[in-house]
Each structure stands twice: as structure tokens, then as C-alpha cells.
Design an enzyme around this catalytic site. Structure first.
Site, PDB file in Angstrom:
ATOM      1  N   ASP A 190       0.817  -1.220   0.000  1.00  0.00           N
ATOM      2  CA  ASP A 190       0.000   0.000   0.000  1.00  0.00           C
ATOM      3  C   ASP A 190       0.850   1.270   0.000  1.00  0.00           C
ATOM      4  O   ASP A 190       0.319   2.356  -0.207  1.00  0.00           O
ATOM      5  CB  ASP A 190      -0.889   0.048   1.259  1.00  0.00           C
ATOM      6  CG  ASP A 190      -2.228  -0.648   1.060  1.00  0.00           C
ATOM      7  OD1 ASP A 190      -2.428  -1.268  -0.001  1.00  0.00           O
ATOM      8  OD2 ASP A 190      -3.080  -0.558   1.965  1.00  0.00           O
ATOM      9  N   TRP A 220     -13.554  -1.681  15.394  1.00  0.00           N
ATOM     10  CA  TRP A 220     -13.536  -1.844  13.945  1.00  0.00           C
ATOM     11  C   TRP A 220     -14.475  -3.024  13.670  1.00  0.00           C
ATOM     12  O   TRP A 220     -14.156  -4.168  14.056  1.00  0.00           O
ATOM     13  CB  TRP A 220     -12.137  -2.231  13.481  1.00  0.00           C
ATOM     14  CG  TRP A 220     -11.152  -1.202  13.090  1.00  0.00           C
ATOM     15  CD1 TRP A 220     -10.536  -1.076  11.867  1.00  0.00           C
ATOM     16  CD2 TRP A 220     -10.555  -0.165  13.902  1.00  0.00           C
ATOM     17  NE1 TRP A 220      -9.623  -0.027  11.891  1.00  0.00           N
ATOM     18  CE2 TRP A 220      -9.620   0.541  13.113  1.00  0.00           C
ATOM     19  CE3 TRP A 220     -10.737   0.265  15.238  1.00  0.00           C
ATOM     20  CZ2 TRP A 220      -8.877   1.630  13.599  1.00  0.00           C
ATOM     21  CZ3 TRP A 220     -10.006   1.340  15.716  1.00  0.00           C
ATOM     22  CH2 TRP A 220      -9.099   2.015  14.894  1.00  0.00           C
ATOM     23  N   TYR A 249     -16.314  -5.433  11.177  1.00  0.00           N
ATOM     24  CA  TYR A 249     -16.423  -5.861   9.785  1.00  0.00           C
ATOM     25  C   TYR A 249     -17.099  -7.219   9.684  1.00  0.00           C
ATOM     26  O   TYR A 249     -16.541  -8.231  10.109  1.00  0.00           O
ATOM     27  CB  TYR A 249     -15.037  -5.938   9.145  1.00  0.00           C
ATOM     28  CG  TYR A 249     -14.321  -4.605   9.089  1.00  0.00           C
ATOM     29  CD1 TYR A 249     -15.007  -3.432   8.764  1.00  0.00           C
ATOM     30  CD2 TYR A 249     -12.964  -4.507   9.367  1.00  0.00           C
ATOM     31  CE1 TYR A 249     -14.360  -2.204   8.713  1.00  0.00           C
ATOM     32  CE2 TYR A 249     -12.308  -3.288   9.312  1.00  0.00           C
ATOM     33  CZ  TYR A 249     -13.010  -2.135   8.987  1.00  0.00           C
ATOM     34  OH  TYR A 249     -12.373  -0.932   8.951  1.00  0.00           O
ATOM     35  N   ARG A 259     -17.804 -10.630   8.209  1.00  0.00           N
ATOM     36  CA  ARG A 259     -16.919 -11.430   7.368  1.00  0.00           C
ATOM     37  C   ARG A 259     -17.129 -12.924   7.669  1.00  0.00           C
ATOM     38  O   ARG A 259     -17.447 -13.281   8.791  1.00  0.00           O
ATOM     39  CB  ARG A 259     -15.448 -11.061   7.668  1.00  0.00           C
ATOM     40  CG  ARG A 259     -14.452 -11.305   6.560  1.00  0.00           C
ATOM     41  CD  ARG A 259     -14.587 -10.333   5.385  1.00  0.00           C
ATOM     42  NE  ARG A 259     -14.551  -8.926   5.746  1.00  0.00           N
ATOM     43  CZ  ARG A 259     -13.437  -8.187   5.851  1.00  0.00           C
ATOM     44  NH1 ARG A 259     -12.274  -8.735   5.614  1.00  0.00           N
ATOM     45  NH2 ARG A 259     -13.502  -6.903   6.185  1.00  0.00           N
ATOM     46  N   LYS A 264     -16.608   1.684  14.147  1.00  0.00           N
ATOM     47  CA  LYS A 264     -16.139   2.062  12.813  1.00  0.00           C
ATOM     48  C   LYS A 264     -16.703   1.063  11.816  1.00  0.00           C
ATOM     49  O   LYS A 264     -16.493  -0.150  11.954  1.00  0.00           O
ATOM     50  CB  LYS A 264     -14.611   2.012  12.806  1.00  0.00           C
ATOM     51  CG  LYS A 264     -13.959   2.333  11.473  1.00  0.00           C
ATOM     52  CD  LYS A 264     -12.439   2.332  11.599  1.00  0.00           C
ATOM     53  CE  LYS A 264     -11.776   2.561  10.259  1.00  0.00           C
ATOM     54  NZ  LYS A 264     -10.847   1.500   9.865  1.00  0.00           N
ATOM     55  N   LYS A 268     -17.914   0.307   7.463  1.00  0.00           N
ATOM     56  CA  LYS A 268     -17.848   0.722   6.074  1.00  0.00           C
ATOM     57  C   LYS A 268     -19.187   1.350   5.676  1.00  0.00           C
ATOM     58  O   LYS A 268     -20.224   1.085   6.289  1.00  0.00           O
ATOM     59  CB  LYS A 268     -17.527  -0.478   5.174  1.00  0.00           C
ATOM     60  CG  LYS A 268     -16.116  -0.997   5.385  1.00  0.00           C
ATOM     61  CD  LYS A 268     -15.765  -2.083   4.379  1.00  0.00           C
ATOM     62  CE  LYS A 268     -14.344  -2.589   4.618  1.00  0.00           C
ATOM     63  NZ  LYS A 268     -14.039  -3.753   3.765  1.00  0.00           N
TER      64      LYS A 268
END
Lengths: 248, 248, 248, 248, 248
Positions: free
Chosen positions: C26, C138, C140, C142, C171, C173
């Protein structure tokens, strides 16, 4: 160290953990009784006797404390796996409180579970250091990845790993090769190698093996069935002491 | 930090954990003896010697303490898995009590077990902080998900993860590409990169590699077999010091 | 709380955990250097910067402490599983000692390992309470059981679970739907929702997204690549602050 | 016990752990807000309200503390397994510090993981004893080995195991059979049985069920959706109190 | 030891852990009530009553404390595995605080999980030592590797392992062979063997079995269903005491 297991660098140890590892099928009416074994250990002037914690709890009192004790901190039954695991079931602290002079632990080198045993064993070395006890590593290559547990390379590897994890003493099987044993002993560095007695064999054969391993640099024997299945255990013990401690 | 492993930001480390990782097959009659290695480390003026805790316990006394010690806190045998796991078997506290100036730990980046090793390693960094010891990460990409352990991206990732977990020093293999190594060194940020010596190779080849990695920004070497399998270890050590410490 | 991450209920957070999660692929020659990021965070007047503990250890000294720090307590590499697990590798105590104002932790909702992460996260909330730190989740979705990680129901569930486990901030998306985001924000109750910046996109597109999520009730952004991959990071940061903190 | 959840041996509990177990799909614009639920609990004079620790942390302050709180110490999402496992993610100590009068924990009897939950639950009972809190066991037979979770034998077994592990209260589903419920209540011994409200049903049907279970010896209800999805929650709550607390 | 469970080396123990191990299917309207069992234990002058911790918590108060209590520290349901595992769910400390004179634990010898149970059991022995409590090992060979749980060799092995792990008392099933039982008793060394009552059988058959096992050297019985499913439990208890305690 509370009691010195090694005298002039040599030791004759009586092993009595077979009731746990194999079951009472190894025993007869005499030697099924732990007291019979304590009597041999004391009268036979063994440098130490190795047992599980429960035997220590039930029998290591009074006169029996005349023989220094090694407490095995793990053990498994004969109902085991191709890749064996034997977990610590007794703390060093408890072993010390039961009167142990040393603690023992078996590692199955090459087993899928070797990391777990390395971790437990090294932690035992650290704890034993604080309690002033010696640590003996029963080191047996075992598992799918071990093609031949008696290969010299494998036995040398076993000896080396035990020393690098902190063992004071490493107990190994003998592969019958004196020259190989010298290399194995060298691989162990300052850890002292003692040889396991193994299955009951003919007495003269056993005495010859003892002479061979001592000549190769081993520091002694940890013997069980060859002594307490013998019909003259004290006479045999006297012979073994003579060889190991170099007596006249 | 008890002893500074890096002098003017550079370090020459002697590694002797191969007896554990590979077995005594790597050894001969001389270098099987840890004392032989301590002698090279001291006479060769190495900045540190890396060993397992058992070697520290048995050998790090008296004159031998003249070389600063790195104690490896984990290790595995050659009987390992495609996705290797190497568990901490020595505490930072015990390493400090044995006289270590730094501790080492191997992470197999990409192994199915990497989370376990990340957790142990970061906890070691936290503990080492409290004991004032440096932490060196042996960082080896390994496992089914690693297509090429020498890919620049993979080595840069390894360097980066070690730094982000708190390593002071990260030990990596060299992929033979000076420009790539510059990027790998940058990816490590303030963590210092040292290069692993690897298999025994021709001496001039080894010296050239050393010059290359230093020119790429690596801070030194952690070398084992190339030195202690050499028939002139002290002469070679002198050459390595000259390159790494920029001596005349 | 040591430093207030939210000003009038809003926050602009710079995220720099991609070196760990994705690797240095990155990065470029500038942003591979954590110091470059600290400079943006401070000059760009970010409310906080989120990094791994190793970056805190190596870089959070002197001038760099002018930006409040969020230390991520777990992390995984791109070599992960379909059902990811990311284990805590840094204690709240150590994060506090490194100067953190808040701690972060990733939960993969729906992963086979979600119970392990719930347990670690809730325990972090309890510890952070004792150290006076905020906790950011965080979150997510998945794993095999997650058909669409951007489904409104799934994101609302993620927000809810974070709040019910004790997160101060969650947090997430953005799924591109303003009305859906209002429901997601409501599902989070008193936990504050911040939106992840995600992949580098066109600057005006990114500013429009920021306006949208703020209008939907989100309390700010946790942005990384869109800022530190930008060739005018400070100008963009100024625009983001204007939107989020409602400046003229 | 800080607050007595049972008055004259009876209790009406409001349950609000569905946001965690099922997700916000159970909610509308009103009941998605925990404050709406706290208002019902207080105005409806519930004997206790059951929530996750995060809701306690965010909402159990000021006026809201007028209703005694039960904190659920574990929970799982709807993304679960055929053999579910729900791990403790909140300590009894932390629950007490958040103001709980009692703690709750779900056991999935018959799941492959039941041993893990037995162990955690019994440990919670021991801890709760030291903090003077009551312990409520959400007891749901589940997993491949459970053919019918509503079989009387199975529910009686569930009640019995909860009591023998130390539960003060066991929460069970109702199988619609009054005589069976009498046996289930007897199997629970001195542990008090409360019945789960379950899915939203017609109000008169729900009131009849309540009368039935009370007549069978149950000590009350733990009701959620039937109340907070009702368009007249306070009127319904009044009816439930009348039945359970035997008011005129 | 708080209360001596053995009088002149003999003991008659009432066992009531079947509600946990089998479920209330074993019970009727009378014996489902733990108070009924406490009444039999006290009026029948049992040397001890064995129950789970929850029964101790709910019932071991006031008059009921006239019978010494054995608290079982593990237990599993009938929903178990071919290779059973039963985990400790109650600490020795908590058992002591509930008034126990002794603690019990089941080991499934030969199960794939035997190492876990060995470890927990030996640790219980160590803890119990500190609290002055006796330890009773419920020793049941079970699992794929056990061909015949009633084979004399297997039962002797079970007895031996319990003693070597530190059990004071080992509870075994009877295989109907008096001579075999003598060998099993010898294999247990100083650990006292008590025989499990097993399924409800004809009263005279049960009394004959009791005479046989006592004549073989067993120290008593741990009997449950044969007593509390009897319609004349006190008369039967009197007969059992007469045989075991050698009364006229």
C-alpha cells in the site's frame, strides 16, 4: 538441590512409573505393592526412586524417605495415540512439598504435540530452579514423523533438545551401539545422560549393557522391571552399583 | 538495555540455535560443544551470541559472560508442519535472570498459526520493556499461503509486521537483491534489520553478501554455520567485523 | 479519558494500520515512513491517529505526541482465512503506558471465531474503563455466513453488537445509502458511528461521501489511504475538517 | 442480594437482549432505542430488566437505575452453529460495578460445547455468591443430539442441570403443557422457574399462557417482544403484573 | 479432613448425582426432591452424601448438615460423546465453603480426553490437600480404546491410575468376580476402593453383591438408585450398614 542424585557424577535410579504407563499387567503380587519397591530402593542403596505424585503422597513418609525421591510430573496410559501427548499434572511446588529431590517429565520428540511438551518442560525447569530441584527429561522420540526411534541421529537430537530446554539429566533408551552413544552423550553437552533399563532381559545381558553404556559416557541407569521383576533384586542392585559407582 | 548489542548502529551476532532447530546433524566433534562456540564468540569479539535457555543455564557463567547473550524464547525441531508453530517456552523474566541482554522469538509469517505467534511476540515485547531487554524477531514467511518466501513484497511485509508488533530488531533472510533490500529496510522503519547467515557457503561469497546487505542498509548479520563450520572462524570473524563495523 | 477524541461530538481520525493488514504494497517511498504520517496527523490537525503498538513504541515521542493516539490491540495479515480471527496482542495497560488516548480492536462479525473476538473485545472495554480510555470497535462482517457485508441489516447488526458489547465508537464501512445509514446509526444507540475511508478514490467523490455520512448521523471518519496516498494530503484534510467539524 | 428480583416468590422480568441475539431486525423506530425500553421497565413496574453489559454501560445511569438490572454475561449472534457456543464476555465483577442486581448466562444443553458452558456458568455462580448477586440461567436445549427441544423430559433435564450447577433462577421455554410444566418445576428443586415470552403473539393468547404457567408453579415471566412490540405495552404490563403478582 | 468418611476403614456413601448425569428420568415424585434424599442420608446414617455443588448451595443448611457432604466437581449429561470429557466446574475452595468434607471427580480412563481429566484431577488432589479434604475418584473406563470396561485388567488399571494421581478413594464398578476384585484392590495400593451401586436390582441380589465386594477387600459402597428407588430405603440402608460396618 536438596539431595544430590549423582555421586561423583554417577547415579543409579530405580524407576517405578510403569503402573501408570502400562498398568498393573507389569506387576505380580509382590511388586504391585509400592512398599516392596521402597524396600528395594532403600536396601539396594539406590541414589533415587522415581514415582508419580500419588505414590509419593501415600508412601513417602517415615523410613521411606531414606531414599531420595524423583516425582514424575506427567504420564500417560497405554491407551495413547500415534502422536502421544503427556501433560503436566503435578506442579513443581507440590512435588517439592511432597519431599521430592528432583522432578521428571516425559517429552515425545517428534510428536505433533511436541510444542506443548517443550513449553511445559521448559517452564518446569524454570520453576525447579526456584525450588532448588534437579530436572530429569524422559526423552522418547515418537509419532508419525519418527521413522526409527533408535537411529543415532534421532537419539542425539533428543539428547540435544533436552539440554537446550534446560534439563539437568536426560533419560534415553540405548540403541546397542557404544560409539553412537558417545556421540549422543556429546550432543547432550553438560546435561547428564542416563539410560533406561527397558524390558526385563537376562541378568548377564543387562549387566553387560550397563558396562557398555557407562564406558560410552552415560552417567548411570534408570532401571525398573529388570530389578523389581528379578527374583534376586538386591544382588542385582549390588552388581549395578559396582559398575556404575566403580566400586571394588 | 543491559548491554548494547549495537555499536554505532551495527551488530555482528553469532547464532547457535541450530542444535534445536536442525539437530546435531549440523555439528562436528568441535562445534557440538557449546564451549567451542562461546570461545569463538569471545575471541571473535561478537556483539552477542544467540542460544536457547538451556545453553544459557549450563554455560553462561564466569568467563563466558564476556559476550552479551540473546536467549531465544521459542524454537521448533525439524519434525515440523507445513504451517509451523513455535511456542514460547521461556519467560522474559527467566531469560533476564539467566543474564540475557536481549531475547529472540521466531514468527512464521503466513502460517495458519501466525495469530498465536503475534500474540506471544507482542507480549514478549511488553515484558522485555519492563526488564530493559531488547527484542529480536526471527521473521520467516512460511506455510501454505506463502508462494515464495524470498519475494521482495513478502520480505518487506515480514519486516513491517515485526516493527509494528514492537520488535527492536528483525532478522530476515537475504534474497540477493540489493535494491529490494533497501525497500525492505525502509519497510522496517525504526526496527533494525539484520540478515541471517544461512547455509555454509564459500567464504568470499559470504563476505560479498555481507558487503551487499550492509550497503543496502542492513545493520549487521546473525551468522552461525558460516562461522562455526569454518576451519578458520576467527579470521572470518575479523573480516565480518571489518565490514560491519567499518573498521580499517 | 485522557484526550477527548470527539469535539462537539465529531471526530476526524487518521488510520495507519494498513502496513499490518495489507503489507507495504500500500505504501510508496513517502508514506512507508511512519514519521510522514505523524507529520500529516499533526499539521492536518487530526483528532487522533490510529496505529499498532510497535509504531507507538518507536515513534510516539516528543513532538509526535501532539496528536492523540489510538492503539489497535489486534490485527491480522492479508494471509487470512475465509473466517478470520484477529487476536488481541497488546494489553490495554501497555497501550496506556505508550500514551494511548483510546484503544481499537477489530471484530469480524459472523466469522466462526466471533465468540473469541466478542470475549476479547468486551474484556478490553472493561479494562479500558479502568484506565480511562475510550474503545473503538472496527466492526467488519466477514466469513462464510455473511452473504453481503454491505447489506443494511448486516451493518445495523454490526453497529448494534458493538454497542451492546460496550464500544464507545464503532467504525463501519459505508454502503452508499444515506437512509440506510440513518437506521444503522440508530441501531448503534449511544455508541458513536464513524465511517471507514476505504480504498483511494477520486477526491471530490470522497468529499461527497463524507458529506453524506455526516448528514446521516455519522460522527466522523477514520481515513487512511485517501489522505496519505493523496498528493495534497493537507489540503484534503482541511476540507474534511470543514465538513466534519462544520467549520466555515 | 442487592435488589430482590422476586416479590413473594414471583417476578416479572423485561428482556431486551434480542438486539444481540437476533439483530435490529426485531426492532422498529421506537424500540430500537434502549431508552424506550427503560421507560417501559420503569413505568410498567417491572421487577427487573435484562440487557447486555454495553447497554448497562451506556444507559444505566440516573433515573434509569430505578429498575433493577440483570446483565447477561454471554450472548451469540444469529450467525451461529448447529451446536452453539456462547462464551462469557463480561465478568461478574464488572457487572456488579455497572450496577447489576443479578447476572444471566445462556447454556445450550446438549450442544457439543455444553461442558465449556457448564464450566463458565458454575464459575459465575461462585463469583456471584461473593458479590451477593443472583444468577439466572437461560437454559435452551440445542444441538444435533436434541431431537425435540420442547420434550418434557428434555425441559425437565434442562431445569435440573441448571439447579445442580447452582442457578438461583432458570429461564425456560413453555411447551404448552400445564401438567408437564409441574414436573419440570419439581425437577428444578429450589431453583425458581421463569418462562420465556418468546415470539410476539396475540395478547389474549399471551395472557392465557401466563396464567397457565403460573398455575403450573412457574414463578414468573421473562418477556420481551410481546411487550415492547405491543402498541399498548403499559396496559399489557399491568395485566401481566396482575396475574403474576396476584393483584386485584 | 473435616469429617471422617471412613469409620474403621469402611464407608457407606449415598450417591445422588444421577439428576445431572442421566436427567430426571431416573426420578419419581418422591426422589426428585433433594430433601427426600437428605432425609434418607440422615435417618439411614450414611457416612456421606455425594451431590453436585448446586444441590449443596440450595440444600446443605441447618439439619441437613448432619450428613457429611461429598461435592462432585465435574459432571456431564447423557448427551455425551463416545470419548467422554467431563470438566471441573466447581473449585475445591468453593466446595469447602459450601461445607464439603470431601470432593469427587470423574475420570473416563481411555477416553481421548483422559489427559485433560488427569490434569484436572491431580490439581484437585493438590488443592484438596491444602483445604484438608479427601478426594474420591469416580473411575470409569470409557471410549473407543476400551474394549470391555469390566475386564479385570482394565479395572485394575483404573484403580492404579487413580491412586498414582493422588486419589484417597477410588469408586469403581463391580465385575462380579471376587478374586478379580482382590487383585483390583491390591492394584489400588493405599487408595481405598468403594464399589458403585449401579442400576436398581433385586434387594437380595444387591445385598449379596455387597457382601462379596467387602469380602474381596473393598471398603464400602457408593449407592444411589438401589436405595432411593427402593420402597423401603431405611430398612435396606440398615442391612447395608450391617454388612459394611460389620454390625451385629
Amino acid at each position: 538441590m536438596k539431595n544430590e542424585l549423582f555421586k561423583n557424577g554417577r547415579s543409579l535410579i530405580l524407576a517405578y512409573d510403569q503402573g501408570f504407563e502400562h498398568g498393573p499387567v507389569d506387576f505380580n503380587e509382590l511388586n504391585v505393592d509400592p512398599q516392596y519397591i521402597f524396600d528395594i530402593a532403600i536396601e539396594g542403596k539406590y541414589d533415587a526412586l522415581a514415582v508419580q505424585s500419588g505414590i509419593a503422597k501415600h508412601y513417602y513418609h517415615g523410613e521411606n524417605t531414606r531414599v531420595p525421591l524423583i516425582i514424575k510430573l506427567n504420564g500417560k496410559t497405554r491407551f495413547d495415540d500415534k502422536d502421544p501427548l503427556s501433560l503436566k499434572h503435578c506442579s513443581v511446588r507440590y512435588a517439592a512439598s511432597l519431599g521430592a529431590s528432583a522432578v521428571g517429565y516425559t517429552i515425545y520428540l517428534g510428536s505433533l504435540h511436541e510444542q506443548t511438551m517443550f513449553k511445559e518442560f521448559a517452564s518446569i525447569c524454570e520453576d525447579a530452579h526456584n525450588f532448588g530441584l534437579s530436572v530429569i527429561c524422559w526423552m522418547y522420540p515418537r509419532g508419525e514423523s519418527i521413522k526409527d526411534e533408535f537411529a543415532t541421529d534421532t537419539l542425539a537430537y533428543a539428547a540435544r533438545v533436552a539440554m537446550e530446554l534446560g534439563a539437568d539429566v536426560v533419560k534415553l533408551k540405548y540403541n546397542g551401539d557404544v560409539e553412537a552413544t558417545k556421540w549422543i552423550v556429546k550432543s547432550a553437552g553438560k546435561a547428564k545422560v542416563v539410560i533406561a533399563g527397558g524390558n526385563k532381559v537376562d541378568e548377564s545381558e543387562f549387566l553387560n549393557m550397563t558396562k557398555d553404556v557407562i564406558s560410552a559416557g552415560a552417567r548411570g541407569l534408570a532401571v525398573g522391571r529388570n530389578v523389581w521383576k528379578s527374583d534376586r533384586p538386591l544382588a542385582l542392585s549390588r552388581e549395578l552399583r559396582r559398575i556404575i559407582h566403580n566400586l571394588k
